[in-house]
Design an enzyme around this catalytic site. Structure first.
Site, PDB file in Angstrom:
ATOM      1  N   TYR A  97      -3.664   2.273   1.507  1.00  0.00           N
ATOM      2  CA  TYR A  97      -3.670   1.748   0.528  1.00  0.00           C
ATOM      3  C   TYR A  97      -5.251   1.144  -0.038  1.00  0.00           C
ATOM      4  CZ  TYR A  97      -4.404  -3.271   1.939  1.00  0.00           C
ATOM      5  OH  TYR A  97      -4.949  -4.753   2.505  1.00  0.00           O
ATOM      6  N   CYS A  98      -5.347   1.374  -1.323  1.00  0.00           N
ATOM      7  CA  CYS A  98      -6.372   1.068  -1.843  1.00  0.00           C
ATOM      8  C   CYS A  98      -6.252   0.058  -2.984  1.00  0.00           C
ATOM      9  CB  CYS A  98      -7.895   2.057  -1.927  1.00  0.00           C
ATOM     10  SG  CYS A  98      -6.712   3.688  -3.289  1.00  0.00           S
ATOM     11  N   ALA A  99      -7.015   0.807  -4.260  1.00  0.00           N
ATOM     12  CA  ALA A  99      -6.708   0.137  -5.427  1.00  0.00           C
ATOM     13  C   ALA A  99      -5.591   0.459  -6.516  1.00  0.00           C
ATOM     14  CB  ALA A  99      -7.550  -0.154  -6.206  1.00  0.00           C
TER      15      ALA A  99
END
Length: 139
Positions: A97-99
């Site tokens: 995941y990231c932003a």
């Protein structure tokens, strides 16, 4: 139809799904995963350390994609030297995941191409986690 498109875009689908053989998870799925504390699952936050230090999903590790795009191609010693943590075991499930999902998806592809056969994506990423109050949960 428009609601389904917007939910897909925002990563807020109500159920997990498998698209192009990539398992993806919803907020509710992630909440359950985090609560289980499964040692065979590694949550991989690919945002930069400055983003990670503000807020992250509990028990996740930080492997910044922008500054280390080929981290998962490194041998274990070089990975630990550059990233500062042991390289995740390729037998474990890695959930990226990231932003917003873009960097997470890119990092997931890199890991998959370097021997990680059990990789998944939280497409809603931190935007979805925070919008659902995940940062306020006591997990």
């Amino acid at each position: 139809m428009w609601k389904a498109v917007m939910n897909a875009w925002n990563g807020t689908e109500s159920q997990s799904k498998n698209v192009s053989n990539i398992q993806s998870y919803s907020f509710e799925d992630m909440k359950r995963i985090v609560g289980k504390h499964d040692p065979n699952v590694v949550l991989v936050d690919v945002r930069e350390p400055s983003e990670y230090s503000i807020v992250h999903i509990p028990a996740s590790i930080n492997v910044p994609y922008r500054s280390h795009p080929d981290a998962f191609a490194l041998d274990p010693l070089e990975f630990e030297k550059q990233i500062g943590i042991p390289k995740p075991d390729s037998a474990k499930e890695l959930i990226f995941y990231c932003a917003s999902g873009k960097r997470g998806g890119e990092a997931q592809k890199v890991a998959s191409s370097h021997g990680y056969s059990n990789t998944s994506l939280y497409p809603g990423s931190m935007n979805d986690w925070v919008s659902h109050g995940g940062d306020k949960l006591d997990l």
